[in-house]
Design an enzyme around this catalytic site. Structure first.
Site, PDB file in Angstrom:
ATOM      1  N   ALA A 131       9.493 -14.832   6.573  1.00 15.21           N
ATOM      2  CA  ALA A 131       9.690 -16.147   5.950  1.00 15.21           C
ATOM      3  C   ALA A 131      11.170 -16.414   5.676  1.00 15.21           C
ATOM      4  O   ALA A 131      11.695 -17.478   6.029  1.00 15.21           O
ATOM      5  CB  ALA A 131       8.878 -16.240   4.656  1.00 15.21           C
ATOM      6  N   ARG A 152      -7.702 -13.774   1.803  1.00 14.79           N
ATOM      7  CA  ARG A 152      -6.935 -14.080   3.014  1.00 14.79           C
ATOM      8  C   ARG A 152      -7.673 -13.644   4.276  1.00 14.79           C
ATOM      9  O   ARG A 152      -8.097 -12.498   4.386  1.00 14.79           O
ATOM     10  CB  ARG A 152      -5.573 -13.380   2.963  1.00 14.79           C
ATOM     11  N   HIS A 196      -3.271  -4.475  -1.079  1.00 12.68           N
ATOM     12  CA  HIS A 196      -2.614  -4.862   0.163  1.00 12.68           C
ATOM     13  C   HIS A 196      -1.879  -6.190   0.087  1.00 12.68           C
ATOM     14  O   HIS A 196      -0.757  -6.302   0.573  1.00 12.68           O
ATOM     15  CB  HIS A 196      -3.675  -4.930   1.268  1.00 12.68           C
ATOM     16  N   THR A 235       6.632  -7.445   6.248  1.00 10.27           N
ATOM     17  CA  THR A 235       6.558  -7.898   7.639  1.00 10.27           C
ATOM     18  C   THR A 235       6.570  -6.705   8.584  1.00 10.27           C
ATOM     19  O   THR A 235       5.807  -6.637   9.549  1.00 10.27           O
ATOM     20  CB  THR A 235       7.756  -8.819   7.968  1.00 10.27           C
ATOM     21  N   ASN A 236       7.428  -5.756   8.285  1.00  6.96           N
ATOM     22  CA  ASN A 236       7.567  -4.602   9.172  1.00  6.96           C
ATOM     23  C   ASN A 236       6.313  -3.743   9.198  1.00  6.96           C
ATOM     24  O   ASN A 236       6.085  -2.988  10.142  1.00  6.96           O
ATOM     25  CB  ASN A 236       8.769  -3.766   8.714  1.00  6.96           C
ATOM     26  N   ASP A 287       8.851  -8.941  -8.033  1.00  8.15           N
ATOM     27  CA  ASP A 287      10.073  -9.495  -8.620  1.00  8.15           C
ATOM     28  C   ASP A 287      10.128 -11.021  -8.532  1.00  8.15           C
ATOM     29  O   ASP A 287      10.470 -11.699  -9.503  1.00  8.15           O
ATOM     30  CB  ASP A 287      11.310  -8.902  -7.928  1.00  8.15           C
ATOM     31  N   GLU A 326     -10.215 -10.148  14.983  1.00  2.93           N
ATOM     32  CA  GLU A 326     -10.288  -9.350  13.761  1.00  2.93           C
ATOM     33  C   GLU A 326     -11.372  -9.903  12.844  1.00  2.93           C
ATOM     34  O   GLU A 326     -11.944 -10.971  13.104  1.00  2.93           O
ATOM     35  CB  GLU A 326      -8.920  -9.340  13.055  1.00  2.93           C
ATOM     36  N   ARG A 385     -12.450  -9.001   4.682  1.00  4.45           N
ATOM     37  CA  ARG A 385     -11.960  -7.787   4.038  1.00  4.45           C
ATOM     38  C   ARG A 385     -12.578  -7.529   2.664  1.00  4.45           C
ATOM     39  O   ARG A 385     -12.805  -6.374   2.301  1.00  4.45           O
ATOM     40  CB  ARG A 385     -10.432  -7.854   3.907  1.00  4.45           C
ATOM     41  N   LEU A 435       1.277 -13.746   8.314  1.00  5.21           N
ATOM     42  CA  LEU A 435       2.492 -14.006   9.079  1.00  5.21           C
ATOM     43  C   LEU A 435       2.534 -15.461   9.539  1.00  5.21           C
ATOM     44  O   LEU A 435       3.592 -16.088   9.580  1.00  5.21           O
ATOM     45  CB  LEU A 435       2.585 -13.072  10.291  1.00  5.21           C
ATOM     46  N   HIS A 476      -6.982  -3.866   1.127  1.00  3.01           N
ATOM     47  CA  HIS A 476      -7.281  -3.614   2.534  1.00  3.01           C
ATOM     48  C   HIS A 476      -8.330  -2.506   2.587  1.00  3.01           C
ATOM     49  O   HIS A 476      -8.187  -1.475   1.929  1.00  3.01           O
ATOM     50  CB  HIS A 476      -6.028  -3.188   3.300  1.00  3.01           C
TER      51      HIS A 476
END
Length: 597
Positions: A48, A417, A382, A75-76, A245, A146, A321, A423, A266
């Site tokens: 983002a 979600r 998650h 993201t990673n 934060d 998924e 999920r 993403l 998750h």
């Protein structure tokens, strides 16, 4: 973990950041991205913040601030992929319906339609930037399926999709002369003032945790893309820096917060206890076993190799999920076991290794061959579906403050979600926030004197090293206690009694911690990495608990035994409005005075 509290001596530095090296200059905007930098002077930032920075840099200078930790952003860690309607047999309407169903009908339908409609173009932009996704034998993008999706629509790069998207964006960012990257900068508080009845954001105070400098960024526009708060739980797929934060800073700055009760667990994180060879030291965050393993045919078994998901939902392993996580949780409690098994070994070896190379390699480190053996898995915190309430262009109720990514609550996810929508949401809202940011920048006036409007945080150089060590030890103990309370009382299955107990225990711990700090000489203007993270911990934990207590039904990720059914009359977001009448503690107040514009 790096600490920003110096051990004894050192000189306090305070300055306004100079972007050009030619005296005091301001950024047009601050893109306060996901949690961190990384080792070797490479930057690892969230999708983002990076996507936003690339667009607004065409109109002014941009400071991209990343937290001082050598770990990747969320993201990673995104293995599965990003969802978008890219197949002729699929449709936006189908994606909309899947999202709303997964979100337990709490989603904002207009937001859902916007994201599902604009998503394909955002993917094409990534490809044009050089992001490389997997293709099938026919030369077209390979689209996976998924849980919760009715079609194959997940674009992926093996099981490392987030890393590939981040790589492409970061390469573009590093080449842009208008974007300035600031690693190892912990965001302390947003800089706000009042303009009539409006709160206005004019930048952020940060702490450079390598140099111990408090650095103030003055900006006409600020985007928060600081991720979630998974670390308030002891087992999470989030990196250690995901301490909420951004959510806490925004709350202190009078931003509206929404839907914090919906914490997504998750269903399948790697259970180290079930590995043939145990890791030599505890992980800082759980290793994710992507949703795509179940999407590719993975089957869940208990330790007696009994398949159990059909007992809980007709969609079995492909259920959303929240359903799968509750099914696993129920099995573990009934059988008094610590993990279940996820088996993909019945699929061709070559297919497994090509689709899930990262997972296969990680498991093989500990003697587990996923092409022949089932994977031990357990649920882990998650994703935060709630966060800072945002409009359709990422705007908040604080003027000049925009949000995108996991820190935001846009209404897309509702009560749960849908897999691989995160993403997509980050890309869409980062792009949608651009034009209103430009418009706001052009209409705003800001002079160099703004830097002196607020009192300034300080590092605790006056405290002796033994005092600092006592504070650090106490803070780490309290942090673990809060995590334990959240897992035990505010987990996958909840009750009013347990939530009330959690609320009281967390408030007592907060008071105990603050009293200890002040007895040792800590002052209200002092800042340090672990101390600031701890106050953000308390803030986010309390927001989750109070939101959970306010929802008298079970919907999506919030399941309570006291209100086990859906109630149509309760199908409304949980909203926490700013309230200045509540007595504030060190944890809940901004560390500087808010001036009147």
């Amino acid at each position: 973990m790096t600490t920003c509290i110096p051990a004894g001596s050192g000189k306090l530095h305070y300055r306004v950041r100079d972007f050009k090296g030619q005296g005091c200059r301001k950024a047009s905007w601050v893109s306060s991205v996901t949690f961190n930098g990384s080792t070797h002077k490479e930057l690892s930032c969230g999708v983002a913040g990076l996507r936003y920075a690339l667009e607004v840099a065409k109109h002014g200078s941009v400071a991209v601030i990343t937290k001082a930790e050598p770990h990747e952003s969320n993201t990673n860690y995104a293995q599965g992929g990003v969802s978008a309607v890219l197949c002729p047999s699929d449709s936006v309407e189908s994606h909309v319906q899947d999202t709303i169903v997964a979100g337990a009908y709490l989603c904002d339908e207009e937001t859902v339609r916007v994201v599902c409609t604009e998503g394909p173009e955002r993917i094409r932009e990534l490809i044009a930037m050089g992001a490389s996704f997997d293709h099938g034998e026919d030369g077209n993008l390979h689209l996976a399926r998924e849980g919760g999706h009715s079609h194959h629509r997940i674009v992926h790069a093996a099981d490392m999709t987030g890393r590939e998207i981040e790589r492409a964006l970061l390469e573009a960012v590093l080449k842009d002369p208008n974007i300035f990257m600031f690693e190892h900068h912990l965001a302390i508080d947003l800089l706000t003032c009042q303009d009539g009845s409006d709160t206005v954001c004019l930048g952020v105070d940060t702490l450079n945790t390598e140099t111990q400098e408090v650095i103030r960024f003055i900006s006409k526009v600020t985007l928060l893309a600081s991720g979630g708060a998974g670390q308030i739980y002891p087992t999470t797929t989030n990196p250690p820096v995901a301490t909420g934060d951004g959510i806490a800073m925004a709350h202190r700055a009078q931003a509206v917060i929404s839907n914090m009760e919906f914490v997504q667990f998750h269903p399948t994180a790697l259970a180290d206890e079930g590995l043939p060879a145990k890791p030599t030291k505890a992980r800082e965050n759980a290793f994710l076993i992507t949703e795509a393993v179940r999407g590719d045919g993975g089957i869940l078994y208990n330790l007696d190799m009994e398949r159990f998901m059909p007992l809980y939902d007709e969609r079995a392993e492909l259920a959303p999920r929240d359903v799968v996580a509750r099914g696993i949780d129920d099995q573990l409690k009934k059988r008094n076991e610590k993990y279940v098994l996820l088996d993909i070994s019945h699929k061709p070896r070559e297919k497994i290794l090509s689709h899930f190379p990262n997972i296969a390699a990680e498991c093989l480190k500990y003697g587990l061959d996923i092409t022949r053996q089932p994977i031990p898995v357990v649920p882990a915190a998650h994703y935060m579906c709630g966060g800072v309430r945002a409009g359709l262009q990422g705007e908040t109720n604080v003027r000049g403050l925009y949000v995108a990514g996991e820190v935001a609550c846009t209404g897309l996810h509702g009560a749960n979600r849908l897999a691989s929508n995160s993403l997509l949401e980050a890309l869409v809202f980062a792009r949608r926030a651009v034009q209103p940011s430009i418009d706001h920048m052009k209409s705003s006036s800001l002079d160099s004197s703004a830097s002196n409007w607020w009192s300034r945080p300080v590092v605790p150089v006056s405290l002796e090293s033994n005092v600092i060590n006592k504070i650090l030890t106490m803070t780490r103990e309290i942090r673990k206690e809060v995590q334990s309370i959240m897992w035990k009382y505010v987990g996958i299955v909840r009750s009013t009694t347990r939530l009330e107990a959690a609320e009281q225990k967390i408030c007592d711990l907060e008071a105990k911690w603050e009293e200890y700090l002040f007895q040792l000489g800590w002052e209200r203007t002092m800042v340090g990495l672990e101390a600031c993270e701890m106050r953000n911990f308390f803030c986010c934990a309390k927001l989750v608990v109070s939101s959970a207590l306010a929802r008298h039904e079970s919907r999506g990720l919030h399941y309570t035994i006291d209100f086990p059914h859906l109630e149509e009359s309760k199908r409304l977001p949980t909203v926490i409005f700013p309230c200045s009448s509540v007595r504030t503690s060190w944890s809940s107040r901004q560390l500087h005075k808010q001036p009147i514009c």
